[in-house]
Design an enzyme around this catalytic site. Structure first.
Site, PDB file in Angstrom:
ATOM      1  N   SER A 171      38.063  85.852   8.147  1.00 26.67           N
ATOM      2  CA  SER A 171      37.192  86.860   7.549  1.00 26.67           C
ATOM      3  C   SER A 171      36.273  87.534   8.552  1.00 26.67           C
ATOM      4  O   SER A 171      35.563  88.471   8.204  1.00 26.67           O
ATOM      5  CB  SER A 171      36.351  86.247   6.422  1.00 26.67           C
ATOM      6  OG  SER A 171      35.267  85.536   6.954  1.00 26.67           O
ATOM      7  N   LYS A 193      29.002  83.924   9.099  1.00 25.95           N
ATOM      8  CA  LYS A 193      28.935  85.250   8.497  1.00 25.95           C
ATOM      9  C   LYS A 193      27.798  86.057   9.120  1.00 25.95           C
ATOM     10  O   LYS A 193      26.932  85.513   9.805  1.00 25.95           O
ATOM     11  CB  LYS A 193      28.683  85.147   6.988  1.00 25.95           C
ATOM     12  CG  LYS A 193      29.822  84.559   6.186  1.00 25.95           C
ATOM     13  CD  LYS A 193      30.970  85.526   6.071  1.00 25.95           C
ATOM     14  CE  LYS A 193      32.101  84.939   5.218  1.00 25.95           C
ATOM     15  NZ  LYS A 193      32.728  83.780   5.832  1.00 25.95           N
TER      16      LYS A 193
END
Length: 216
Positions: free
Chosen positions: A137, A175
């Protein structure tokens, strides 16, 4: 290999069954492990069940059975544990290797005690550790599955920084950190993934991305 929280929960269930013959409630497990929500307990129970350490007894509330105990397993050190840097050579430093971290959907962070040799020039000031990236991701930031993220230990983050965030005291993910009103938003760098939103009390910053190593 069990994570520290899985190991702690397994022993808590085992001891409670030995004392009372009844499994602890989810609230009791949450309090014993100092977790912020019962969702963290559910994830730990599911992980122990998948690894065949426990099983749920059908048609009975609060019914768990311990199938086995780890014979030589020891709780792994948490990500936030301080470990001194070890100088391996004039231009290489050994930092702690703390296992794998999700760059996609959060997974439980596996901790380890290995060392990871890093060129000293890649590290700035402060205390660091390494994590192996699992998932895709963050590919649009050039962070690929199997890369080694070099993390500087910090407990706060600024807007737009790539961080290691610990969710509900159980799972860690890599993230981009952002604030969205009263919430914390953890953004992926892959158009196929959605942002994750949490209350501030659910998120603990464990470090900031300081560098990346890729082995071919």
């Amino acid at each position: 290999m069990l994570t520290a929280k899985q190991h702690e929960l397994l022993h808590f269930i085992h001891e409670r069954l030995g004392e009372t013959g009844v499994s602890p409630s989810f609230d009791e497990m949450r309090e014993a492990l100092d977790l912020k929500s019962k969702s963290g307990v559910h994830r730990l129970i599911s992980a122990l069940e998948e690894r065949r350490f426990i099983r749920r007894l059908p048609n009975r509330a609060r019914a768990l059975e311990v199938l086995k105990m780890p014979e030589l397993a020891k709780p792994a050190a948490p990500v936030a544990m301080r470990s001194p840097l070890k100088v391996v050579a004039n231009d290489v430093i050994e930092i702690p290797m703390h296992g794998r971290i999700a760059a996609g959907t959060p997974i439980e962070a596996l901790q380890g005690t290995e060392g990871f040799a890093v060129p000293a020039a890649l590290l700035g000031p402060g205390e660091h550790y390494a994590l192996e990236v699992s998932g895709d991701s963050m590919v649009e930031e050039g962070i690929l599955d199997g890369d080694y993220a070099l993390i500087r230990k910090v407990e706060t983050a600024r807007e737009g920084e790539i961080v290691v965030a610990l969710i509900d005291g159980v799972e860690a993910t890599l993230k981009t950190y952002r604030r969205e009103g009263q919430m914390i938003r953890l953004d992926p760098a892959n158009r196929h993934y959605e942002a994750q939103r949490y209350r501030p009390d659910q998120v603990a910053i464990q470090g900031r991305l300081a560098g990346l190593i890729r082995r071919y």
